[in-house]
Design a protein around this motif. Structure first.
Motif, PDB file in Angstrom:
ATOM      1  N   ALA A 199     -13.917 -19.060 -16.801  1.00 22.29           N
ATOM      2  CA  ALA A 199     -14.165 -18.281 -15.585  1.00 22.29           C
ATOM      3  C   ALA A 199     -14.692 -19.174 -14.463  1.00 22.29           C
ATOM      4  N   LEU A 200     -15.605 -20.091 -14.818  1.00 23.20           N
ATOM      5  CA  LEU A 200     -16.168 -20.980 -13.799  1.00 23.20           C
ATOM      6  C   LEU A 200     -15.103 -21.907 -13.224  1.00 23.20           C
ATOM      7  N   GLU A 201     -14.213 -22.414 -14.060  1.00 24.48           N
ATOM      8  CA  GLU A 201     -13.126 -23.272 -13.570  1.00 24.48           C
ATOM      9  C   GLU A 201     -12.204 -22.490 -12.634  1.00 24.48           C
ATOM     10  N   HIS A 202     -11.898 -21.219 -12.989  1.00 31.34           N
ATOM     11  CA  HIS A 202     -11.052 -20.405 -12.111  1.00 31.34           C
ATOM     12  C   HIS A 202     -11.735 -20.134 -10.773  1.00 31.34           C
ATOM     13  N   LEU A 203     -13.056 -19.823 -10.821  1.00 27.81           N
ATOM     14  CA  LEU A 203     -13.781 -19.578  -9.572  1.00 27.81           C
ATOM     15  C   LEU A 203     -13.822 -20.811  -8.682  1.00 27.81           C
ATOM     16  N   ILE A 204     -14.046 -21.975  -9.307  1.00 29.48           N
ATOM     17  CA  ILE A 204     -14.090 -23.220  -8.531  1.00 29.48           C
ATOM     18  C   ILE A 204     -12.720 -23.504  -7.920  1.00 29.48           C
ATOM     19  N   ALA A 205     -11.658 -23.278  -8.698  1.00 28.15           N
ATOM     20  CA  ALA A 205     -10.316 -23.520  -8.169  1.00 28.15           C
ATOM     21  C   ALA A 205      -9.961 -22.528  -7.062  1.00 28.15           C
ATOM     22  N   ASP A 206     -10.404 -21.272  -7.209  1.00 20.84           N
ATOM     23  CA  ASP A 206     -10.077 -20.252  -6.216  1.00 20.84           C
ATOM     24  C   ASP A 206     -10.921 -20.413  -4.959  1.00 20.84           C
ATOM     25  N   GLY A 207     -12.179 -20.763  -5.115  1.00 20.09           N
ATOM     26  CA  GLY A 207     -13.064 -20.962  -3.977  1.00 20.09           C
ATOM     27  C   GLY A 207     -13.786 -19.712  -3.541  1.00 20.09           C
ATOM     28  N   ARG A 208     -13.317 -18.526  -3.923  1.00 15.85           N
ATOM     29  CA  ARG A 208     -13.993 -17.276  -3.552  1.00 15.85           C
ATOM     30  C   ARG A 208     -14.997 -16.947  -4.650  1.00 15.85           C
TER      31      ARG A 208
END
Length: 519
Positions: free
Chosen positions: A268-277
């Protein structure tokens, strides 16, 4: 005219009736004479037949009488002959009985003579025993005077000497038997295990679960923390993972005892970092998506493990628990990969022994299934694994192998022994596991402390990373024969009290020195 006619008719009728009566009377008389004649002839014939019958009966009577006389004569002859034979047989029996009686009389006389001789010899033996007892007593008295020992002291001395000799013989025999058995068992086990290891291709260094998330820059730390820490609190609350944000450049550490939750937080943290939101609503959505991804990965990994191990008929819930082991490590070794290695090794060793490998492979794959739940359920992973296997209707052989793979209970089946061996091989092979220095030192200290607890041990040293212990004994307290028994006792104590990978060699050294100085 008519009257004459009637008269004539009546006369005619009367004449006819008279004529009929005359004819009837004449016919009756004639039949009577004929019948009388016939009866007379029949009586004569009957008399003749009776006369012939009487004559025939007389003749047959004479013949029957003659035959009866002949039969009586014949039977009398046979009876007389049989009586003669029986009389002769009785005479023979009488002669035989008479001969036996004579023989028995002779034997009785001989036995009486022998009994008399034996009585005489018995008296002589008793006299000689009395002489021997008197001589023995005098010899004991003389031996006590010469040796200075009483009888009890001499017995104690002899028993001590015998005990020392028996200790020596027992140690020698035990050493020979152990050496022979060990050589034969080690040769067969070495061949089977080496064959299984050669056929098992495994990673030299097992994969470890990653708990550090890289960041593109240090500014991302502030965005992850959020205003007044709302983002980091949302992440920690929804995942159950602690986020450690320190001075480490461009990295965040995830801390959690439950590996699946840690994996969900990492994805989840990797997805959030990649998404930026990064805000609470987006965090909740991303974590739910990551949880679905991890569940799908768990299922895929479990199915892959079952397929690679060549096992079928496993309950779907057990398959999911196997997939959870993908995120579980033990001393740095991935538990799912370790379970697959144990399954391969146990199956190959079972094939080498000529038994059905399916049970061994199944037990090897499921032996650490309890580690998937040991962060959620109280108890050791062995007890948890046994309960889970029983819950999902695994067979008794697999449940026993799970229960016995760490020696908590005695292994009573070949499959359980093979799983024990395969588990030790997979855990002890080079590069399979890592151990921190503190635990390593404690294990060596405990090994040395256990060996030092035995009487006669002077010094001991754990060497070769705890796989061998060298023990120096006092030469005046432990002789060469007792060294063999001491080594066996120390091995038993190590096996019962310590947990260790592989095997430990117990090497006992006894040294005697004589020192003098020339002046």
């Amino acid at each position: 005219m008519h009257v004459d006619l009637y008269v004539c008719i009546i006369i005619a009728v009367v004449c006819a009736v008279v004529a009929g009566v005359i004819c009837f009377i004449w016919g009756t008389e004639h039949r009577k004479k004929t019948a009388e004649y016939t009866i007379g002839s029949a009586e004569q014939e009957a008399k003749r037949i009776v006369s012939d019958a009487i004559k025939t009966a007389e003749a047959k009577k004479k013949e029957a009488i003659l035959e009866g006389k002949d039969e009586i004569h014949r039977q009398r002859t046979e009876v007389e002959r049989e009586l003669n034979e029986r009389r002769k047989e009785v005479q023979r029996q009488e002669r035989r009985i008479q001969q036996k009686e004579e023989t028995l009389d002779k034997k009785m006389e001989a036995l009486e003579a022998k009994e008399e001789v034996l009585n005489n010899k018995h008296k002589q033996v008793e006299e000689r025993l009395a002489e021997a007892d008197a001589l023995k007593k005098s010899q004991f008295d003389m031996l006590e005077k010469i040796s200075g020992f009483t009888m009890e002291q001499a017995k104690e001395y002899l028993l001590n000497s015998l005990d020392n000799e028996l200790t020596h013989e027992k140690a020698v025999k035990l050493m020979e038997f152990e050496q022979q058995t060990r050589e034969e068992a080690e040769k067969a086990a070495r061949e089977i295990i080496s064959t299984a290891i050669q056929r098992c291709a495994a990673d030299h260094v097992a994969e470890a679960t990653i708990s550090v998330v890289p960041l593109p820059n240090d500014e991302m730390k502030g965005r992850i923390i959020g205003r007044e820490g709302r983002n980091i609190r949302a992440i920690e609350t929804m995942t159950g993972v602690d986020l450690i944000i320190d001075d480490t450049p461009e990295a965040i550490t995830l801390s959690c005892f439950e590996p699946v939750r840690r994996e969900v937080a990492r994805i989840a943290l990797e997805h959030l970092i990649a998404d930026g939101r990064i805000h609470p609503a987006r965090i909740e959505e991303t974590i739910e998506k990551a949880r679905r991804e991890v569940d799908a990965t768990i299922k895929q990994e479990g199915e892959r493990a079952v397929l690679e191990a060549g096992i079928n008929g496993i309950h779907p819930e057990l398959v999911k628990l196997l997939g959870r082991l993908r995120y579980r490590t033990s001393y740095g070794q991935n538990v799912l990969n370790h379970s697959l290695e144990v399954s391969y090794l146990a199956g190959m060793m079972a094939s080498e022994l000529g038994i059905d490998p399916s049970v061994a492979r199944r037990a090897g794959l499921l032996h650490d299934i309890g580690k998937a739940l040991d962060h959620e359920i109280e108890g050791s992973h062995v007890d948890i694994g046994v309960e889970v296997a029983r819950k999902y209707k695994e067979n008794d052989a697999v449940i026993h192998a799970i229960q016995a793979h760490h020696g908590d209970v005695e292994a009573k089946s070949i499959a359980a022994c093979l799983v024990q061996a395969a588990d030790a091989i997979s855990a002890a092979r080079p590069g399979a596991r890592r151990e921190n220095v503190e635990n390593y030192i404690k294990r060596l200290e405990k090994l040395e402390e256990l060996a030092s607890s035995f009487e006669g041990v002077e010094q001991c040293f754990a060497i070769q990373a705890g796989r061998e212990i060298r023990i120096m004994v006092k030469p005046e307290a432990v002789n060469d024969d007792q060294m063999v028994l001491l080594a066996r006792q120390i091995c038993k104590k190590i096996e019962s009290d310590l947990e260790y990978p592989g095997q430990i060699k117990v090497n006992i050294i006894r040294e005697s020195r004589a020192i003098e100085y020339a002046k």
